[in-house]
Scaffold this motif. Structure first.
Motif, PDB file in Angstrom:
ATOM      1  N   SER A  17      42.303  -0.377  65.805  1.00 39.04           N
ATOM      2  CA  SER A  17      41.184   0.167  66.579  1.00 39.04           C
ATOM      3  C   SER A  17      41.418   1.636  66.915  1.00 39.04           C
ATOM      4  N   LEU A  18      40.328   2.332  67.081  1.00 37.91           N
ATOM      5  CA  LEU A  18      40.340   3.705  67.577  1.00 37.91           C
ATOM      6  C   LEU A  18      39.116   3.896  68.454  1.00 37.91           C
ATOM      7  N   ARG A  19      39.226   4.816  69.386  1.00 40.02           N
ATOM      8  CA  ARG A  19      38.084   5.174  70.215  1.00 40.02           C
ATOM      9  C   ARG A  19      37.835   6.677  70.085  1.00 40.02           C
ATOM     10  N   LEU A  20      36.680   6.996  69.580  1.00 37.36           N
ATOM     11  CA  LEU A  20      36.292   8.386  69.458  1.00 37.36           C
ATOM     12  C   LEU A  20      35.539   8.817  70.710  1.00 37.36           C
ATOM     13  N   SER A  21      35.753  10.052  71.092  1.00 40.58           N
ATOM     14  CA  SER A  21      35.038  10.636  72.221  1.00 40.58           C
ATOM     15  C   SER A  21      34.297  11.878  71.761  1.00 40.58           C
ATOM     16  N   CYS A  22      33.214  12.175  72.437  1.00 43.83           N
ATOM     17  CA  CYS A  22      32.443  13.378  72.149  1.00 43.83           C
ATOM     18  C   CYS A  22      32.097  14.036  73.481  1.00 43.83           C
ATOM     19  N   ARG A  23      32.673  15.196  73.689  1.00 43.94           N
ATOM     20  CA  ARG A  23      32.371  15.957  74.907  1.00 43.94           C
ATOM     21  C   ARG A  23      31.182  16.861  74.616  1.00 43.94           C
ATOM     22  N   VAL A  24      30.160  16.785  75.449  1.00 44.61           N
ATOM     23  CA  VAL A  24      28.934  17.543  75.232  1.00 44.61           C
ATOM     24  C   VAL A  24      28.733  18.522  76.381  1.00 44.61           C
ATOM     25  N   SER A  25      28.422  19.746  76.039  1.00 46.06           N
ATOM     26  CA  SER A  25      28.125  20.760  77.051  1.00 46.06           C
ATOM     27  C   SER A  25      26.843  21.476  76.670  1.00 46.06           C
ATOM     28  N   GLY A  26      26.167  21.999  77.681  1.00 53.71           N
ATOM     29  CA  GLY A  26      24.913  22.703  77.445  1.00 53.71           C
ATOM     30  C   GLY A  26      23.760  21.801  77.063  1.00 53.71           C
ATOM     31  N   TYR A  27      23.905  20.528  77.352  1.00 56.92           N
ATOM     32  CA  TYR A  27      22.915  19.546  76.885  1.00 56.92           C
ATOM     33  C   TYR A  27      23.096  18.280  77.712  1.00 56.92           C
ATOM     34  N   ILE A  28      21.984  17.681  78.124  1.00 57.20           N
ATOM     35  CA  ILE A  28      22.043  16.444  78.902  1.00 57.20           C
ATOM     36  C   ILE A  28      21.840  15.269  77.950  1.00 57.20           C
ATOM     37  N   ILE A  29      22.889  14.478  77.759  1.00 61.44           N
ATOM     38  CA  ILE A  29      22.877  13.460  76.709  1.00 61.44           C
ATOM     39  C   ILE A  29      21.866  12.342  76.960  1.00 61.44           C
ATOM     40  N   SER A  30      21.448  12.167  78.206  1.00 60.19           N
ATOM     41  CA  SER A  30      20.518  11.078  78.500  1.00 60.19           C
ATOM     42  C   SER A  30      19.068  11.440  78.183  1.00 60.19           C
TER      43      SER A  30
END
Length: 125
Positions: A17-30
């Protein structure tokens, strides 16, 4: 300025297993849909999963039941939990977001306007 940055890739044995993460800036992911894409060496990029603006998720058949996409609206992070990995899952994985039109207050759904740089996942036997 919108910026997406993936992390969490690496090498793992088949079945792991692996868990990928994505950090987002300048944008509201919802606000809009966010996607996970991947590019297998020698092939075109393909959609893996969609996290819709209401939080619902969809998956392509080849990862259904093994991968789980999620988001943290407070942290503005997106995740992809990958279980029971197969050798054929080896790819560069990308976090992608649709364009938010602030003037109209709407999303350009399906445009995939913003991409991260990708994170490499290598699955070996």
């Amino acid at each position: 300025q919108v910026h997406l940055e993936e992390s969490g890739g690496g090498s793992v044995q088949a079945g792991g297993s692996l868990r990928l993460s994505c950090r987002v800036s300048g944008y509201i992911i919802s606000r809009c849909n966010v996607y996970w894409y991947r590019q297998i060496p020698g092939k075109e990029r393909e959609l893996v999963s969609t996290i819709m603006n209401d939080g619902a998720t969809t998956y392509k058949d080849f990862v259904q039941g093994r991968f789980t996409a999620s988001r943290d609206n407070v942290a503005n992070m997106v995740y992809l939990q990958m279980n029971t990995l197969k050798i054929e899952d080896t790819a560069v994985y990308y976090c992608v977001a649709d364009k938010w039109n602030s003037f109209f207050g709407s999303c350009s759904t399906g445009t995939g306007a913003y991409w991260g740089q990708g994170t490499l996942v290598t699955v070996s036997s």
